[in-house]
Design a protein around this motif. Sequence first.
Motif, PDB file in Angstrom:
ATOM      1  N   GLY A 391      57.017  27.207  41.311  1.00 23.12           N
ATOM      2  CA  GLY A 391      57.032  26.434  40.070  1.00 23.12           C
ATOM      3  C   GLY A 391      56.650  24.984  40.339  1.00 23.12           C
ATOM      4  N   LEU A 392      56.554  24.204  39.243  1.00 27.80           N
ATOM      5  CA  LEU A 392      56.130  22.808  39.364  1.00 27.80           C
ATOM      6  C   LEU A 392      57.118  22.002  40.198  1.00 27.80           C
ATOM      7  CD1 LEU A 392      54.135  20.605  38.552  1.00 27.80           C
ATOM      8  CD2 LEU A 392      55.462  20.255  36.455  1.00 27.80           C
ATOM      9  N   LEU A 409      60.324  10.350  44.934  1.00 24.92           N
ATOM     10  CA  LEU A 409      60.090  11.343  43.892  1.00 24.92           C
ATOM     11  C   LEU A 409      61.261  11.402  42.925  1.00 24.92           C
ATOM     12  CD1 LEU A 409      58.428  13.690  42.689  1.00 24.92           C
ATOM     13  CD2 LEU A 409      59.619  15.213  44.308  1.00 24.92           C
ATOM     14  N   THR A 410      60.949  11.401  41.626  1.00 27.29           N
ATOM     15  CA  THR A 410      61.951  11.573  40.573  1.00 27.29           C
ATOM     16  C   THR A 410      61.461  12.651  39.626  1.00 27.29           C
ATOM     17  OG1 THR A 410      62.563   9.222  40.697  1.00 27.29           O
ATOM     18  CG2 THR A 410      63.232  10.444  38.731  1.00 27.29           C
ATOM     19  N   LEU A 411      62.261  13.705  39.480  1.00 30.50           N
ATOM     20  CA  LEU A 411      61.896  14.826  38.613  1.00 30.50           C
ATOM     21  C   LEU A 411      62.941  15.012  37.527  1.00 30.50           C
ATOM     22  CD1 LEU A 411      60.737  17.479  41.258  1.00 30.50           C
ATOM     23  CD2 LEU A 411      59.290  16.082  39.774  1.00 30.50           C
ATOM     24  N   ASP A 412      62.475  15.092  36.302  1.00 32.76           N
ATOM     25  CA  ASP A 412      63.349  15.374  35.158  1.00 32.76           C
ATOM     26  C   ASP A 412      62.578  16.309  34.232  1.00 32.76           C
ATOM     27  OD1 ASP A 412      65.276  15.425  33.239  1.00 32.76           O
ATOM     28  OD2 ASP A 412      64.834  13.427  32.435  1.00 32.76           O
ATOM     29  N   LEU A 413      62.413  17.541  34.685  1.00 34.50           N
ATOM     30  CA  LEU A 413      61.547  18.488  33.999  1.00 34.50           C
ATOM     31  C   LEU A 413      62.299  19.243  32.915  1.00 34.50           C
ATOM     32  CD1 LEU A 413      59.711  20.035  37.083  1.00 34.50           C
ATOM     33  CD2 LEU A 413      58.918  18.208  35.587  1.00 34.50           C
ATOM     34  N   THR A 445      54.845   4.792  47.747  1.00 37.65           N
ATOM     35  CA  THR A 445      54.335   5.501  46.580  1.00 37.65           C
ATOM     36  C   THR A 445      55.509   6.047  45.783  1.00 37.65           C
ATOM     37  OG1 THR A 445      52.391   6.174  47.867  1.00 37.65           O
ATOM     38  CG2 THR A 445      52.741   7.280  45.764  1.00 37.65           C
ATOM     39  N   ARG A 446      55.394   6.003  44.480  1.00 38.86           N
ATOM     40  CA  ARG A 446      56.453   6.502  43.607  1.00 38.86           C
ATOM     41  C   ARG A 446      55.857   7.520  42.648  1.00 38.86           C
ATOM     42  NH1 ARG A 446      58.894   5.052  38.566  1.00 38.86           N
ATOM     43  NH2 ARG A 446      57.178   3.573  38.267  1.00 38.86           N
ATOM     44  N   VAL A 447      56.489   8.683  42.546  1.00 38.95           N
ATOM     45  CA  VAL A 447      56.063   9.738  41.640  1.00 38.95           C
ATOM     46  C   VAL A 447      57.229  10.053  40.702  1.00 38.95           C
ATOM     47  CG1 VAL A 447      55.277  12.122  41.396  1.00 38.95           C
ATOM     48  CG2 VAL A 447      54.424  10.708  43.291  1.00 38.95           C
ATOM     49  N   VAL A 448      56.956   9.998  39.401  1.00 35.45           N
ATOM     50  CA  VAL A 448      57.977  10.303  38.394  1.00 35.45           C
ATOM     51  C   VAL A 448      57.378  11.313  37.417  1.00 35.45           C
ATOM     52  CG1 VAL A 448      59.453   9.411  36.565  1.00 35.45           C
ATOM     53  CG2 VAL A 448      58.986   8.004  38.595  1.00 35.45           C
ATOM     54  N   ILE A 449      58.059  12.442  37.246  1.00 30.39           N
ATOM     55  CA  ILE A 449      57.647  13.447  36.259  1.00 30.39           C
ATOM     56  C   ILE A 449      58.843  13.710  35.359  1.00 30.39           C
ATOM     57  CG2 ILE A 449      56.714  15.750  35.887  1.00 30.39           C
ATOM     58  CD1 ILE A 449      55.599  15.740  38.665  1.00 30.39           C
ATOM     59  N   SER A 450      58.654  13.502  34.073  1.00 30.99           N
ATOM     60  CA  SER A 450      59.762  13.656  33.137  1.00 30.99           C
ATOM     61  C   SER A 450      59.257  14.293  31.853  1.00 30.99           C
ATOM     62  CB  SER A 450      60.402  12.291  32.827  1.00 30.99           C
ATOM     63  OG  SER A 450      59.446  11.411  32.269  1.00 30.99           O
ATOM     64  N   GLY A 451      60.165  14.976  31.167  1.00 31.84           N
ATOM     65  CA  GLY A 451      59.837  15.601  29.888  1.00 31.84           C
ATOM     66  C   GLY A 451      60.664  14.983  28.790  1.00 31.84           C
ATOM     67  N   ASP A 453      60.538  14.304  24.242  1.00 30.12           N
ATOM     68  CA  ASP A 453      59.884  14.352  22.924  1.00 30.12           C
ATOM     69  C   ASP A 453      58.693  15.302  22.910  1.00 30.12           C
ATOM     70  OD1 ASP A 453      61.686  12.406  22.105  1.00 30.12           O
ATOM     71  OD2 ASP A 453      60.363  10.774  22.719  1.00 30.12           O
ATOM     72  N   GLY A 454      58.838  16.441  23.559  1.00 33.60           N
ATOM     73  CA  GLY A 454      57.761  17.411  23.554  1.00 33.60           C
ATOM     74  C   GLY A 454      56.560  17.020  24.379  1.00 33.60           C
ATOM     75  N   ARG A 455      56.743  16.102  25.333  1.00 35.57           N
ATOM     76  CA  ARG A 455      55.642  15.659  26.183  1.00 35.57           C
ATOM     77  C   ARG A 455      56.087  15.649  27.639  1.00 35.57           C
ATOM     78  NH1 ARG A 455      53.651   9.981  24.150  1.00 35.57           N
ATOM     79  NH2 ARG A 455      55.855   9.534  24.529  1.00 35.57           N
ATOM     80  N   LEU A 456      55.156  15.931  28.518  1.00 34.75           N
ATOM     81  CA  LEU A 456      55.395  15.831  29.952  1.00 34.75           C
ATOM     82  C   LEU A 456      54.655  14.591  30.454  1.00 34.75           C
ATOM     83  CD1 LEU A 456      56.771  17.413  32.323  1.00 34.75           C
ATOM     84  CD2 LEU A 456      54.465  18.228  32.886  1.00 34.75           C
ATOM     85  N   VAL A 457      55.387  13.652  31.029  1.00 36.56           N
ATOM     86  CA  VAL A 457      54.824  12.385  31.495  1.00 36.56           C
ATOM     87  C   VAL A 457      54.807  12.385  33.015  1.00 36.56           C
ATOM     88  CG1 VAL A 457      55.011   9.875  31.442  1.00 36.56           C
ATOM     89  CG2 VAL A 457      55.696  11.218  29.439  1.00 36.56           C
ATOM     90  N   VAL A 458      53.631  12.162  33.594  1.00 35.65           N
ATOM     91  CA  VAL A 458      53.454  12.099  35.043  1.00 35.65           C
ATOM     92  C   VAL A 458      53.014  10.680  35.398  1.00 35.65           C
ATOM     93  CG1 VAL A 458      52.263  13.048  37.048  1.00 35.65           C
ATOM     94  CG2 VAL A 458      52.770  14.525  35.089  1.00 35.65           C
ATOM     95  N   GLU A 459      53.768  10.022  36.268  1.00 35.14           N
ATOM     96  CA  GLU A 459      53.448   8.651  36.686  1.00 35.14           C
ATOM     97  C   GLU A 459      53.393   8.596  38.205  1.00 35.14           C
ATOM     98  OE1 GLU A 459      55.288   5.721  33.356  1.00 35.14           O
ATOM     99  OE2 GLU A 459      56.751   6.788  34.585  1.00 35.14           O
ATOM    100  N   VAL A 460      52.323   8.006  38.723  1.00 37.14           N
ATOM    101  CA  VAL A 460      52.159   7.821  40.163  1.00 37.14           C
ATOM    102  C   VAL A 460      51.797   6.358  40.393  1.00 37.14           C
ATOM    103  CG1 VAL A 460      50.978   8.555  42.255  1.00 37.14           C
ATOM    104  CG2 VAL A 460      51.366  10.207  40.416  1.00 37.14           C
ATOM    105  N   ASP A 461      52.671   5.632  41.100  1.00 28.68           N
ATOM    106  CA  ASP A 461      52.449   4.213  41.392  1.00 28.68           C
ATOM    107  C   ASP A 461      52.383   4.006  42.896  1.00 28.68           C
ATOM    108  OD1 ASP A 461      52.801   3.999  38.707  1.00 28.68           O
ATOM    109  OD2 ASP A 461      54.833   3.206  38.832  1.00 28.68           O
ATOM    110  N   ASP A 462      51.556   3.043  43.312  1.00 33.26           N
ATOM    111  CA  ASP A 462      51.552   2.643  44.719  1.00 33.26           C
ATOM    112  C   ASP A 462      51.385   1.130  44.799  1.00 33.26           C
ATOM    113  OD1 ASP A 462      48.681   1.762  45.351  1.00 33.26           O
ATOM    114  OD2 ASP A 462      48.315   3.737  44.469  1.00 33.26           O
ATOM    115  N   ASP A 463      51.676   0.576  45.958  1.00 31.41           N
ATOM    116  CA  ASP A 463      51.574  -0.874  46.170  1.00 31.41           C
ATOM    117  C   ASP A 463      50.388  -1.213  47.059  1.00 31.41           C
ATOM    118  OD1 ASP A 463      52.463   0.160  48.538  1.00 31.41           O
ATOM    119  OD2 ASP A 463      54.144  -1.222  48.789  1.00 31.41           O
TER     120      ASP A 463
END
Length: 510
Positions: A391-392, A409-413, A445-451, A453-463
């Motif tokens: 799975g994801l 990594l932060t996951l809130d699926l 590097t920071r990766v955040v995936i969260s769900g 309001d009916g949307r899946l938001v994927v954010e990837v940040d680096d410095d």
Amino acid sequence: MLLPSAMLAVSAVYVIAGVIGRRVQPRNRIGPLFVLVGVGWLLDYTVDDDGSFLLLLVCKVWPAVLGHALLAFPTGRLRTWPRRLVVASGYAETLALGVAFEFERQPWAAAVVDAETPMTAFVGISMLGLQLHRWRVSSMAQRRTLTAMLGAAAVAIIAFVVWEPVERAGLQPPLVVLMLALSGIPFAYLAGLLRRRMDRGEVADLVVRLSGDSRRDGVQEALAATLHDPSLRVAYWVAEQERYVDVDGRPVALDSVHTRVDRGGVPVAVLLHDPVLDLELVDAACAAVGLALENERLTAELRAKVRQLAESRAKVLRAAEEGRRRLERDLHDGVQQRLLSAVMTLGLAETVPPDRARALAAEAKQAVLATIDDVRAVCQGIHPPVLAERGLHGAVRELTALAEPRVDLTLDLPEAVPPLVETTAYYVVAEALANVTKHAEASRTRVVISGRDGRLVVEVDDDGRGGADPVHGSGLRGLSERVEANGGTMRVVSAAETGTRLRVVLPCGS
């Protein structure tokens, strides 16, 4: 008796115009400048020449203040260096003449006084030239504001410039001519204020124009007609795409002066208009057509979605065709060649002694096993097996565990994520982490995936060093097409030396 009354009338016209302008436009400097002109004019003709130096200087400075007001019209600010230099020249001339008259017995004073006529002509002609140039390069909305004042200013400047040479030539021009020429300026200014008030009255007609069965114009056309700005454009906010679009759904760049329209704290639209427009009038017009803007925003949003769907469909078809060709090429160059080789080896085994045949059979077996590996590799290119197995959540954890540099990594699926959304999110993270490793030179590097309001938001940040280009970079461009094909949006912020921020929003059923 008539002449003093006329002088007082000229002063009163400037003061009254200035007071009205100050009351109507409190932040505009034209009003106070006109008041100073009126007071200075009156003092110039009432104060004796044997007064103090500072008092005489104040009395003689009104022409420079008037030039300042003319070049600063209509905003009250000198926005260009040429205007500032000419206004400074006017004040410098006043100061030089005041000093020369104060020290008239000095040998240099006579030269300064004799230079009064050419200095006045230079400053006046420069002012007139700047005004004519500004009118020539102005838009229709700006010309509507400038024309009356330009005509009055031209008459006043010409009269003032030629006044001194005519007097020195021994002629006695009637002072009433100069007073009439100067009086035209405040009247032109008051006419502009009156037109501004009449424009406010036209705003009320907007509601009538945009309502009922007789409506013929769209909101943009109605606003352009009411505000007298043919260049005016309206762009509508599409929240899902996080950008502004026109009424046909095409993206609009906010590259000019614009006024934002909100309803209930939520952005609805922006008006891209001429900078000379009265912002209070623009705000009043926007308030009058707020409901019409909201209705047209919904239409523009629908058209933007239809346009995005059509573009995504074309991209999907192109991608499918490219994928089919790639798969055909991989099968032809890899799997097919290995199978043909195995068939030929088995055919040869049928014609040789048994010992040699067993060796050829073993060779054919190895070729078939290698072919199986090739087929497995092709299948993995179609759909990552780790995504099907874990799975994801597990697939992204495996990606980030193997990535360099270290990933937070932060996951809130949500409980259920559609398969297409899972695959798209997985490839977004994979491509972003690959770019960080290859190009970013980042330490974190920071990766955040969260769900939500009916949307899946994927954010990837680096410095890292930044500079990522989503337009010319093939990887990011392919990601953008994949995201849009699934009805999502992708934004990349990557200024040089500030790192890169990738944000993808995908529609995801709750």
